[in-house]
Design an enzyme around this catalytic site. Structure first.
Site, PDB file in Angstrom:
ATOM      1  N   LYS A 105       0.859  -1.186   0.000  1.00  0.00           N
ATOM      2  CA  LYS A 105       0.000   0.000   0.000  1.00  0.00           C
ATOM      3  C   LYS A 105       0.891   1.230   0.000  1.00  0.00           C
ATOM      4  O   LYS A 105       2.025   1.182   0.466  1.00  0.00           O
ATOM      5  CB  LYS A 105      -0.875   0.028   1.257  1.00  0.00           C
ATOM      6  CG  LYS A 105      -2.149   0.816   1.074  1.00  0.00           C
ATOM      7  CD  LYS A 105      -3.148  -0.019   0.331  1.00  0.00           C
ATOM      8  CE  LYS A 105      -4.520   0.580   0.276  1.00  0.00           C
ATOM      9  NZ  LYS A 105      -5.506  -0.464  -0.050  1.00  0.00           N
TER      10      LYS A 105
HETATM   11  N1  GLU Z   1      -7.227  -0.062  -3.271  1.00  0.00           N
HETATM   12  C1  GLU Z   1      -7.975  -1.236  -3.550  1.00  0.00           C
HETATM   13  C2  GLU Z   1      -8.041  -2.151  -2.337  1.00  0.00           C
HETATM   14  O1  GLU Z   1      -7.892  -1.706  -1.234  1.00  0.00           O
HETATM   15  C3  GLU Z   1      -7.499  -1.938  -4.801  1.00  0.00           C
HETATM   16  C4  GLU Z   1      -6.068  -2.370  -4.800  1.00  0.00           C
HETATM   17  C5  GLU Z   1      -5.583  -2.855  -6.158  1.00  0.00           C
HETATM   18  O2  GLU Z   1      -6.362  -2.905  -7.083  1.00  0.00           O
HETATM   19  O3  GLU Z   1      -4.399  -3.172  -6.231  1.00  0.00           O
HETATM   20  O4  GLU Z   1      -8.309  -3.315  -2.443  1.00  0.00           O
END
Ligand code: GLU
Length: 417
Positions: A105
């Site tokens: 993240k």
């Molecule tokens: N931000 C989204 C999540 O928390 C998608 C992450 C992604 O597609 O890599 O799952």
């Protein structure tokens, strides 16, 4: 409100499942730690001519099952422990879905609403440069999250490509379709939630179209699930953003509300044909059948869990419920569909985008929806079965699959050197 550290929540959740599956101590120890943490400062020339420095992060929790995967958020509340928690949750999410990916993240501590379009572009590009060495299609693949979107991804993709001297669509997912994005990605998280809402109500013998629904958060996730449920016939009695909730016992007109926010308005100024304004804080405790927290972490805590009056909590956000609140909800017989299952449609279509980019061959929307449905259905059934067999919550069941998958990879790969 007392601050709850999301990373402590994430560690607690891991501890619960570690006990449940008798997780090898060494694996538990490894999984408590992030593989890599990058903290960067991002200097930006503001439109006024002044220099401003923003703090940014990219955290990779695990690459044991494949390249790290996870979004980037822009928010004033971003801090290292939050990004660590979100990163760990991505590891569980990709493992639960059995995708050949890990968890990561990123975030920048900024209020994006205070930045001009140009400032946002400079911020995104400079952030991309700062984390350039640790991202890439085989290393770590960012995507949108809170307050970032396809445009943000386009800037990151372009910056990365310029540095590498070759167009590299696979460095991010959630891109615009014109430059290698996937159909269906923008609405994927909400569509996945809708799919899971159908599955869980069916299992519980409830008729989804008769459900009374409350949605906290009216952004990329909350708006889509509200729209889908509304189109399906559900009565959406309340939606909210950070400024206010809009409430109507007889049901809101979601199309009107969606149009209102798409024009850049806040809900506190809403002047529609249905609904009265209420404080955002009151939204979670309204009497309903399905409550969808689709805003941010730590919304359902031991402070308000007791007052929650719903049959189902469908977690659109990541980490909206604390472990203490989980216990209270479980004891009240409220079914909580955990984030790593409920909102996994987003990363799933990200994965579809990633493989479409690798193959330079793009699917039509029917295929996207079909594959999305297939994987979510399989995963839901697997989680549900374990929760029934072992008489445990859906969260613990989902965590059993997710953490066991990562533990197995740790075992198979062994410890280097
Ligand atoms: N931000 C989204 C999540 O928390 C998608 C992450 C992604 O597609 O890599 O799952």
């Amino acid at each position: 409100m007392t601050y709850i550290n999301p990373f402590e929540v994430a560690l607690k959740q891991l501890e619960i499942v570690a006990k449940e599956i008798d997780l090898n101590e060494d694996f538990h120890e490894r999984l408590k730690h992030m593989e890599r943490i990058m903290i960067v400062s991002i200097p930006i020339r503001m439109d006024t001519g002044k220099l401003k420095i923003f703090q940014g992060y990219r955290v990779q929790h695990s690459t044991i099952r494949g390249p790290a995967k996870g979004g980037i958020r822009y928010d004033l509340g971003v801090n290292l422990d939050e990004v660590k928690a979100l990163s760990m949750w991505m590891t569980w999410k990709t493992s639960l879905l059995k995708l050949p990916l890990g968890g990561a993240k990123g975030g920048v501590q900024v209020n994006p609403n205070e930045l001009s379009h140009g400032e946002l572009e400079r911020l995104s590009r400079r952030y991309a440069v700062e984390i350039l060495n640790i991202i890439g299609p085989t290393k770590d693949i960012p995507a949108p999250d809170m307050n970032t979107d396809a445009q943000t991804m386009a800037w990151i993709m372009d910056t990365y490509s310029m540095f590498k001297g070759e167009t590299t669509p696979g460095v991010v997912t959630g891109k615009p379709v014109e430059i290698g994005g996937s159909l269906g990605r923008t609405r994927a998280t909400g569509m996945g939630l809708f799919f899971i809402a159908k599955s869980i109500t069916k299992k519980l013998g409830l008729n989804l179209s008769e459900m009374k629904v409350v949605v906290q958060g009216f952004g990329k996730v909350g708006k889509v699930i509200a729209e889908e449920l509304y189109n399906f016939g559900c009565k959406i009695i309340c939606v909210c953003d950070i400024t206010a909730g809009v409430y109507s016992e007889s049901g809101l007109n979601i199309h009107e509300l969606a149009e209102w926010v798409s024009m850049g308005n806040n809900l506190k100024d809403y002047e529609g044909t249905t609904g009265e304004l209420i404080p955002s804080i009151d939204v979670l405790t309204l009497d309903c059948d399905i409550l969808v927290p689709a805003a941010t972490e730590n919304q359902i805590t031991k402070k308000n869990a007791d007052k929650i009056k719903t049959k189902i909590v469908l977690e659109g956000a990541n980490g909206p419920t604390t472990p203490e609140a989980d216990e209270i909800l479980n004891s009240k017989g409220i079914v909580v569909v955990p984030d790593i299952l409920a909102n996994s449609g987003g990363v799933l279509v990200s994965y579809f985008e990633y493989i479409q980019d690798i193959n330079a061959y793009f699917w039509d929307i029917d295929r996207i929806n079909q594959e999305l449905g297939k994987v979510l259905q399989r995963t839901f059934e697997e989680v549900y079965k374990i929760s029934q067999e072992r008489k445990i919550s859906l969260r613990t069941a989902a965590y059993i699959i997710a953490v066991s998958g990562v533990a197995k990879a740790l075992e198979l790969r062994g410890l280097y050197p």
